[in-house]
Design an enzyme around this catalytic site. Structure first.
Site, PDB file in Angstrom:
ATOM      1  N   LYS A 182       4.332  59.064   5.357  1.00 34.19           N
ATOM      2  CA  LYS A 182       5.749  58.779   5.616  1.00 34.19           C
ATOM      3  C   LYS A 182       6.532  58.915   4.311  1.00 34.19           C
ATOM      4  CE  LYS A 182       8.443  55.288   5.506  1.00 34.19           C
ATOM      5  NZ  LYS A 182       9.699  55.934   5.094  1.00 34.19           N
ATOM      6  N   GLY A 235       5.896  52.282  -4.378  1.00 37.42           N
ATOM      7  CA  GLY A 235       7.251  51.794  -4.128  1.00 37.42           C
ATOM      8  C   GLY A 235       7.460  50.466  -4.817  1.00 37.42           C
ATOM      9  N   SER A 236       8.354  49.670  -4.275  1.00 33.28           N
ATOM     10  CA  SER A 236       8.710  48.410  -4.943  1.00 33.28           C
ATOM     11  C   SER A 236       7.624  47.345  -4.770  1.00 33.28           C
ATOM     12  CB  SER A 236      10.029  47.884  -4.363  1.00 33.28           C
ATOM     13  OG  SER A 236       9.870  47.635  -2.989  1.00 33.28           O
ATOM     14  N   THR A 237       7.584  46.428  -5.708  1.00 34.93           N
ATOM     15  CA  THR A 237       6.608  45.335  -5.648  1.00 34.93           C
ATOM     16  C   THR A 237       6.847  44.485  -4.396  1.00 34.93           C
ATOM     17  OG1 THR A 237       6.342  45.332  -8.033  1.00 34.93           O
ATOM     18  CG2 THR A 237       5.771  43.293  -6.898  1.00 34.93           C
ATOM     19  N   GLU A 238       8.116  44.298  -4.062  1.00 36.68           N
ATOM     20  CA  GLU A 238       8.464  43.472  -2.899  1.00 36.68           C
ATOM     21  C   GLU A 238       7.864  44.042  -1.601  1.00 36.68           C
ATOM     22  OE1 GLU A 238      12.664  43.337  -2.469  1.00 36.68           O
ATOM     23  OE2 GLU A 238      12.556  42.060  -0.688  1.00 36.68           O
ATOM     24  N   GLY A 240       5.463  46.273  -1.482  1.00 36.98           N
ATOM     25  CA  GLY A 240       4.005  46.287  -1.664  1.00 36.98           C
ATOM     26  C   GLY A 240       3.372  44.963  -1.232  1.00 36.98           C
ATOM     27  N   GLU A 257       0.778  51.185  -5.853  1.00 30.77           N
ATOM     28  CA  GLU A 257       1.357  51.547  -7.153  1.00 30.77           C
ATOM     29  C   GLU A 257       2.808  51.089  -7.110  1.00 30.77           C
ATOM     30  OE1 GLU A 257       3.560  53.046  -9.587  1.00 30.77           O
ATOM     31  OE2 GLU A 257       3.034  55.096  -8.978  1.00 30.77           O
ATOM     32  N   CYS A 291       8.924  54.862 -11.985  1.00 36.66           N
ATOM     33  CA  CYS A 291       8.207  53.586 -12.053  1.00 36.66           C
ATOM     34  C   CYS A 291       7.703  53.304 -13.461  1.00 36.66           C
ATOM     35  CB  CYS A 291       7.070  53.566 -11.047  1.00 36.66           C
ATOM     36  SG  CYS A 291       6.008  54.999 -11.153  1.00 36.66           S
TER      37      CYS A 291
HETATM   38  P1  NDP Z   1      10.763  50.664  -1.204  1.00 35.96           P
HETATM   39  O1  NDP Z   1       9.605  49.978  -1.810  1.00 35.96           O
HETATM   40  O2  NDP Z   1      11.527  49.985  -0.144  1.00 35.96           O
HETATM   41  O3  NDP Z   1      10.322  52.086  -0.591  1.00 35.96           O
HETATM   42  C1  NDP Z   1       9.099  52.739  -0.787  1.00 35.96           C
HETATM   43  C2  NDP Z   1       8.567  53.264   0.544  1.00 35.96           C
HETATM   44  O4  NDP Z   1       8.198  52.169   1.382  1.00 35.96           O
HETATM   45  C3  NDP Z   1       9.582  54.068   1.351  1.00 35.96           C
HETATM   46  O5  NDP Z   1       8.941  55.118   2.055  1.00 35.96           O
HETATM   47  C4  NDP Z   1      10.106  53.027   2.307  1.00 35.96           C
HETATM   48  O6  NDP Z   1      10.710  53.594   3.437  1.00 35.96           O
HETATM   49  C5  NDP Z   1       8.838  52.286   2.643  1.00 35.96           C
HETATM   50  N1  NDP Z   1       9.024  50.968   3.238  1.00 35.96           N
HETATM   51  C6  NDP Z   1      10.098  50.137   3.126  1.00 35.96           C
HETATM   52  N2  NDP Z   1       9.883  49.014   3.853  1.00 35.96           N
HETATM   53  C7  NDP Z   1       8.666  49.145   4.440  1.00 35.96           C
HETATM   54  C8  NDP Z   1       7.891  48.317   5.304  1.00 35.96           C
HETATM   55  N3  NDP Z   1       8.328  47.145   5.718  1.00 35.96           N
HETATM   56  N4  NDP Z   1       6.689  48.752   5.699  1.00 35.96           N
HETATM   57  C9  NDP Z   1       6.219  49.949   5.268  1.00 35.96           C
HETATM   58  N5  NDP Z   1       6.904  50.776   4.478  1.00 35.96           N
HETATM   59  C10 NDP Z   1       8.112  50.376   4.044  1.00 35.96           C
HETATM   60  O7  NDP Z   1      11.730  51.087  -2.337  1.00 35.96           O
HETATM   61  P2  NDP Z   1      13.307  51.324  -2.171  1.00 35.96           P
HETATM   62  O8  NDP Z   1      13.497  52.703  -1.780  1.00 35.96           O
HETATM   63  O9  NDP Z   1      13.950  50.331  -1.272  1.00 35.96           O
HETATM   64  O10 NDP Z   1      13.798  51.031  -3.615  1.00 35.96           O
HETATM   65  C11 NDP Z   1      14.100  49.680  -3.986  1.00 35.96           C
HETATM   66  C12 NDP Z   1      13.716  49.437  -5.399  1.00 35.96           C
HETATM   67  O11 NDP Z   1      12.312  49.542  -5.501  1.00 35.96           O
HETATM   68  C13 NDP Z   1      14.246  50.436  -6.392  1.00 35.96           C
HETATM   69  O12 NDP Z   1      15.526  50.120  -6.815  1.00 35.96           O
HETATM   70  C14 NDP Z   1      13.231  50.316  -7.472  1.00 35.96           C
HETATM   71  O13 NDP Z   1      13.528  49.219  -8.287  1.00 35.96           O
HETATM   72  C15 NDP Z   1      11.944  50.070  -6.736  1.00 35.96           C
HETATM   73  N6  NDP Z   1      11.152  51.276  -6.529  1.00 35.96           N
HETATM   74  C16 NDP Z   1      10.058  51.440  -7.281  1.00 35.96           C
HETATM   75  C17 NDP Z   1       9.307  52.576  -7.154  1.00 35.96           C
HETATM   76  C18 NDP Z   1       8.113  52.787  -7.979  1.00 35.96           C
HETATM   77  O14 NDP Z   1       7.550  53.875  -7.962  1.00 35.96           O
HETATM   78  N7  NDP Z   1       7.682  51.800  -8.714  1.00 35.96           N
HETATM   79  C19 NDP Z   1       9.665  53.646  -6.242  1.00 35.96           C
HETATM   80  C20 NDP Z   1      10.840  53.359  -5.443  1.00 35.96           C
HETATM   81  C21 NDP Z   1      11.533  52.212  -5.625  1.00 35.96           C
HETATM   82  P3  NDP Z   1      12.315  53.822   3.437  1.00 35.96           P
HETATM   83  O15 NDP Z   1      12.623  54.572   2.214  1.00 35.96           O
HETATM   84  O16 NDP Z   1      12.526  54.614   4.653  1.00 35.96           O
HETATM   85  O17 NDP Z   1      12.892  52.466   3.463  1.00 35.96           O
END
Ligand code: NDP
Length: 487
Positions: A182, A235-238, A240, A257, A291
């Protein structure tokens, strides 16, 4: 702005080897951050589509040719995919730049070759995943098999949409797994295109499926689905943390990660010209939406004032520009929301007592776009929120330190531990500091280097498990122990 070269075709889900609409028929617009205009419509997967994709991947794993194929044949197909990605670098680069806002220099010259590098590198591993013979008891023939896990659910972010396809899918597929991926809702186009190229390369139907859609719907459905054996997430720690809790119900294996607040440490004895370049590239590459960005610059007291003055001057020259211009080095942030969030962080920094030494503002290009200037926050204390939390934009927090122990204490005093940089001419200092840093990666006299063959992943709140390198194959295989009685 030059984004009307040719229209981008609408994105469809790739399920079981076919490009299909969402079961609901729903679509959404994906936007060009540099022009604030829609690029095309993309199918929006719901839980029903995720179920279809997982069933296809399950069937491809249990009864399809992929896991049973001779590894050399799997190797050939994945290598061909790497070649196809390289041959389409121009198209993939343009799609990525339109969708994400990053400079075409990055997407075409760095990201596309990196994805190809992943498929080429892991193709080679398909023929080298061996178990051991372990002579534990003469009454038995004892050996191990290294087997694929099954169906891998990959959930990837918007900052490196095509690179993440390579990081997640290449090792998973090389090991004989099948994949449902996804992409982030904001940046689905390159993952969908790579899935088409995968079919062209000869991947059997159902082996690599891509479902574009919302994280809270499609991502959530994937994490809950009992037919998925493992989730590999960046993606984000939250999110994750949320995935970890949700995945517990079906006991899925995880690679996470997550975020970072990586220290880039400049000692007074460093090659300061090189350190200056490393400090700016470390934060402004990828618009700081990285990241591993070197978002905390730790500078030794004796050179602090002079270094910050030079840094500010260099940063002020890095004006945002049209990301489709090959000379552009600072593109648009991925969304209006992300831009507002980043500008909000600059305000927070000022309220906390930091000084804006460069940038700090929105700067549209040709009157449009979610561009933010290359920003330097000077006089940051390591306890401020701008030093502790991920900003994910072109904003550098500069912090003063005195000596090695103070540098280490400040570098490690954050919840994250993804990456780090050290600038010094003293080899002993470099080695000792590298040992003491709590981080998954340390770059010495360099920043932001990656290769498919070098493991990447964090410690602490930056998650666990490795992408890339030989270690990543452990994330996509399990070891079966076989005891054969010889008596
Ligand atoms: P997210 O962690 O929300 O997104 C990463 C992925 O997870 C996306 O594909 C997202 O889908 C998906 N996702 C979101 N919610 C769920 C869920 N409940 N279950 C499964 N998958 C989910 O990052 P954001 O795009 O919201 O960015 C927010 C902040 O996170 C940024 O400002 C940054 O600080 C941090 N971030 C860190 C990254 C890293 O590599 N360390 C990468 C991206 C963001 P969708 O995009 O469709 O919501």
């Amino acid at each position: 702005m030059t984004d009307t070269l040719s229209p981008v075709k609408p994105g469809k889900l790739i399920i079981n080897g076919e490009a299909v609409d969402a079961a609901s028929g729903r679509t959404y617009s994906t936007w060009n951050p540099a022009t604030e205009s829609p690029i095309c419509e993309v199918a929006e997967a719901g839980a029903e589509d995720v179920d279809r994709a997982v069933r296809a991947a399950r069937a491809a794993f249990e009864s399809g040719p992929w896991p049973k194929m001779k590894p050399a044949e799997r190797q050939r197909i994945l290598f061909r995919l790497g070649d196809l990605i390289l041959a389409h670098a121009e198209e993939l680069g343009r799609l990525e730049t339109l969708d994400n806002g990053k400079p075409i220099f990055e997407s075409k010259m760095i990201d596309a070759p990196m994805v190809a590098n992943c498929f080429h590198y892991f193709a080679g591993w398909a023929t080298k995943l061996a178990g051991d013979t372990l002579p534990v008891n003469p009454a038995f023939f004892t050996y191990t098999l290294r087997e694929p896990i099954g169906v891998v659910g990959a959930i990837i972010p918007w900052n490196f949409p095509m690179i993440m396809v390579g990081w997640k899918a290449a090792p998973a597929l090389a090991a004989g797994n099948t994949v449902v991926l996804k992409p982030a809702e904001l940046t689905p186009l390159t993952a969908l295109r790579i899935a088409e190229l995968a079919l062209e390369a000869g991947l059997p139907p159902g082996v690599f499926n891509v479902v574009s859609g919302k994280g809270s719907v499609a991502g959530e459905a994937m994490v809950k689905h009992p037919g998925v054996d493992k989730i590999s997430f960046t993606g984000s720690t939250e999110v994750g943390r949320h995935i970890m809790k949700t995945a517990a119900d079906t006991m899925k294996r995880l690679t996470l990660e997550l975020g970072g607040k990586s220290p880039n440490i400049v000692f007074a004895d460093a090659d300061l010209d090189a350190a200056l370049k490393g400090a700016t590239a470390g934060i402004f590459y990828g618009k700081g939406e990285v990241c591993a960005a070197g978002s905390r610059l730790l500078v030794e007291s004796s050179i602090y004032d002079d270094f910050v003055a030079r840094l500010s001057e260099r940063s002020a020259k890095m004006a945002p520009s049209d990301p489709l211009d090959p000379k552009s080095r600072l593109g648009a942030l991925v969304s209006e929301g992300q831009m507002q969030k980043v500008l909000g962080w600059v305000e927070t920094g000022v309220k906390e007592g930091a000084r804006v030494a460069a940038g700090g503002k929105r700067q549209p290009v040709n009157g449009k776009g979610w561009f933010v200037q290359a920003t330097v926050l000077d006089g940051v204390d390591n306890q401020m929120r701008v030093a502790q939390e991920e900003i994910f934009g072109p904003v550098l927090a500069v912090i003063r330190f005195d000596g090695v122990d103070d540098a280490i204490a400040k570098a490690n005093d954050v919840p994250y531990g993804l990456a780090s940089g050290v600038w010094t001419r003293d080899v002993k200092k470099a080695l000792n500091v590298s040992r003491r840093l709590q981080a998954g990666t340390v770059w010495v006299n360099a920043y932001n280097f990656y290769d498919a063959g070098m493991p990447f992943g964090g410690v602490k709140q930056s998650g666990f498990g490795k992408d890339l390198g030989p270690d990543s194959l452990n994330e996509y295989t399990h070891t079966k122990s076989v005891w054969m009685n010889l008596e």
